[in-house]
Design a protein around this motif. Structure first.
Motif, PDB file in Angstrom:
ATOM      1  N   ARG A   1       0.761  -1.191   0.100  1.00 35.56           N
ATOM      2  CA  ARG A   1       0.040  -0.136   0.035  1.00 35.56           C
ATOM      3  C   ARG A   1       0.932   1.178   0.129  1.00 35.56           C
TER       4      ARG A   1
ATOM      5  N   LEU B   1       1.094   3.847  -3.273  1.00 37.95           N
ATOM      6  CA  LEU B   1       0.798   5.456  -2.683  1.00 37.95           C
ATOM      7  C   LEU B   1       1.938   6.235  -3.379  1.00 37.95           C
TER       8      LEU B   1
ATOM      9  N   ARG C   1       1.622   8.825  -6.729  1.00 37.95           N
ATOM     10  CA  ARG C   1       2.142  10.408  -6.242  1.00 37.95           C
ATOM     11  C   ARG C   1       2.894  10.749  -7.269  1.00 37.95           C
TER      12      ARG C   1
ATOM     13  N   TYR D   1      -6.456  13.905  -1.683  1.00 39.71           N
ATOM     14  CA  TYR D   1      -6.052  12.678  -0.761  1.00 39.71           C
ATOM     15  C   TYR D   1      -4.694  12.742  -0.525  1.00 39.71           C
ATOM     16  N   PHE D   2      -3.677  13.204  -1.164  1.00 38.14           N
ATOM     17  CA  PHE D   2      -2.473  13.141  -0.479  1.00 38.14           C
ATOM     18  C   PHE D   2      -2.308  13.949   0.649  1.00 38.14           C
TER      19      PHE D   2
ATOM     20  N   ALA E   1      -2.969  11.440   2.974  1.00 41.16           N
ATOM     21  CA  ALA E   1      -2.321  10.081   2.986  1.00 41.16           C
ATOM     22  C   ALA E   1      -0.762  10.457   3.087  1.00 41.16           C
TER      23      ALA E   1
ATOM     24  N   GLY F   1       3.827   8.712   0.826  1.00 43.53           N
ATOM     25  CA  GLY F   1       4.075   7.192   0.852  1.00 43.53           C
ATOM     26  C   GLY F   1       5.753   6.791   1.473  1.00 43.53           C
TER      27      GLY F   1
END
Length: 131
Positions: free
Chosen positions: A9, A13, A17, A112-113, A116, A119
């Motif tokens: 995951r 991500l 990105r 979303y970033f 989140a 990553g």
């Protein structure tokens, strides 16, 4: 399978990105340098289009490497919301008809970033010392 998906995951991500940032940077390159495609119209650096080009190119570069991901993604998400409502929404209600699908997609991807982060393959992660 769940263990495998959970392990990958943060890596996926990071890939999303990087790909999103690379695609986004092309819009800034087009506005500022006429590369990789010719600009769509007249360009002035000190205009809304000029400011957007700078944010697209340099903000996209920061996202590409995952540096200051959350604040940069917040600014770029807002930029894309602004672009949608200024340039696309007045043309038609439906995004397919007004050409705004990409602006909406970038807006919500960047949003979303904000939550989140960048990553595990990001400079933010490297700077924080976590893996």
């Amino acid at each position: 399978m769940e263990k495998f998906l959970n392990a990958w995951r943060p890596r996926v991500l990071s890939v999303v990105r990087m790909v999103s940032a690379f695609l986004f940077m092309q819009h800034g390159g087009q506005k500022l340098f006429g590369f990789p495609a010719a600009p769509r119209g007249e360009f002035e650096l000190f205009s809304l289009s000029g400011a957007a080009g700078v944010l697209e190119l340099f903000g996209g570069a920061l996202l590409l490497v995952g540096l200051f991901t959350r604040p940069v993604a917040f600014v770029l998400s807002g930029l894309m919301a602004f672009a949608y409502f200024i340039a696309h929404a007045p043309r038609d209600f439906w995004p397919l008809n007004n050409g705004g699908e990409l602006a909406i997609m970038f807006c919500f991807t960047f949003f979303y970033f904000v939550f989140a982060g960048g990553g595990c393959w990001s400079l933010d992660c490297l700077r924080s010392g976590r893996r």
